[in-house]
Write a protein that holds these residues in place. Structure first.
Motif, short mmCIF file in Angstrom:
data_model
loop_
_atom_site.label_atom_id
_atom_site.label_comp_id
_atom_site.label_asym_id
_atom_site.label_seq_id
_atom_site.Cartn_x
_atom_site.Cartn_y
_atom_site.Cartn_z
N LYS A 102 0.84 -1.19 0.00
CA LYS A 102 0.00 0.00 0.00
C LYS A 102 0.88 1.24 0.00
O LYS A 102 2.07 1.17 0.23
CB LYS A 102 -0.90 0.01 1.23
CG LYS A 102 -1.84 -1.18 1.27
CD LYS A 102 -3.02 -0.90 2.16
CE LYS A 102 -3.93 -2.07 2.32
NZ LYS A 102 -4.65 -2.46 1.14
N GLY A 103 0.28 2.39 -0.24
CA GLY A 103 0.99 3.65 -0.21
C GLY A 103 1.92 3.83 -1.41
O GLY A 103 1.76 3.17 -2.44
N PRO A 104 2.89 4.73 -1.27
CA PRO A 104 3.78 5.04 -2.38
C PRO A 104 4.49 3.82 -2.98
O PRO A 104 4.69 3.75 -4.18
CB PRO A 104 4.80 6.01 -1.77
CG PRO A 104 4.09 6.64 -0.62
CD PRO A 104 3.18 5.55 -0.10
N LEU B 186 7.55 8.48 -5.40
CA LEU B 186 8.96 8.32 -5.04
C LEU B 186 9.40 9.32 -3.98
O LEU B 186 10.06 8.98 -3.00
CB LEU B 186 9.85 8.45 -6.27
CG LEU B 186 9.93 7.24 -7.17
CD1 LEU B 186 10.59 7.59 -8.49
CD2 LEU B 186 10.69 6.11 -6.48
N VAL B 187 9.02 10.57 -4.17
CA VAL B 187 9.40 11.61 -3.21
C VAL B 187 8.74 11.38 -1.86
O VAL B 187 9.39 11.49 -0.82
CB VAL B 187 9.08 13.03 -3.77
CG1 VAL B 187 9.34 14.09 -2.71
CG2 VAL B 187 9.91 13.30 -5.02
N ALA B 188 7.47 11.02 -1.86
CA ALA B 188 6.77 10.74 -0.60
C ALA B 188 7.44 9.60 0.14
O ALA B 188 7.65 9.67 1.36
CB ALA B 188 5.30 10.42 -0.87
N GLY C 67 2.29 11.32 -10.81
CA GLY C 67 1.98 10.31 -9.79
C GLY C 67 3.19 9.49 -9.39
O GLY C 67 3.42 9.25 -8.21
N HIS C 68 3.98 9.06 -10.37
CA HIS C 68 5.17 8.29 -10.08
C HIS C 68 6.20 9.13 -9.34
O HIS C 68 6.80 8.69 -8.36
CB HIS C 68 5.78 7.74 -11.38
CG HIS C 68 5.01 6.61 -11.96
ND1 HIS C 68 5.12 6.23 -13.27
CD2 HIS C 68 4.10 5.76 -11.40
CE1 HIS C 68 4.34 5.19 -13.49
NE2 HIS C 68 3.69 4.90 -12.38
N ALA C 69 6.41 10.36 -9.80
CA ALA C 69 7.38 11.24 -9.15
C ALA C 69 6.95 11.53 -7.71
O ALA C 69 7.76 11.47 -6.78
CB ALA C 69 7.52 12.54 -9.93
N ASN C 70 5.69 11.82 -7.51
CA ASN C 70 5.17 12.13 -6.18
C ASN C 70 5.31 10.93 -5.24
O ASN C 70 5.67 11.08 -4.07
CB ASN C 70 3.72 12.58 -6.27
CG ASN C 70 3.23 13.18 -4.99
OD1 ASN C 70 3.82 14.12 -4.46
ND2 ASN C 70 2.15 12.64 -4.46
#
Length: 72
Positions: free
Chosen positions: A8-10, A61-63, A56-59
């Protein structure tokens, strides 16, 4: 239920990130380490503009990268 389905999550984005961009997640986390002083959205913008990553992918990874810092 497969092991992937339980994530779940990032981290749930990781398999598709690796498949789409051709690098392991450690590559992207190491890249984020080089800009660790920047704000969340600045890091997202870097992945989007310099590496062609979707928001979405970038966010995700950063999260994921920043999550351990929040618990300090």
């Amino acid at each position: 239920m497969t092991e992937e389905a339980k994530i779940k999550g990032p981290a749930s984005y990781f398999p598709s990130i690796e498949k789409k961009y051709g690098h392991p997640i450690t590559h992207w986390l190491n890249l984020l380490e080089t800009v660790s002083g920047k704000k969340h959205m600045e890091m997202v913008a870097l992945l989007k503009t310099e590496h062609g990553m979707g928001h979405g992918h970038a966010n995700a990874l950063v999260a994921y990268y920043l999550a351990p810092a929040k618990s300090d």
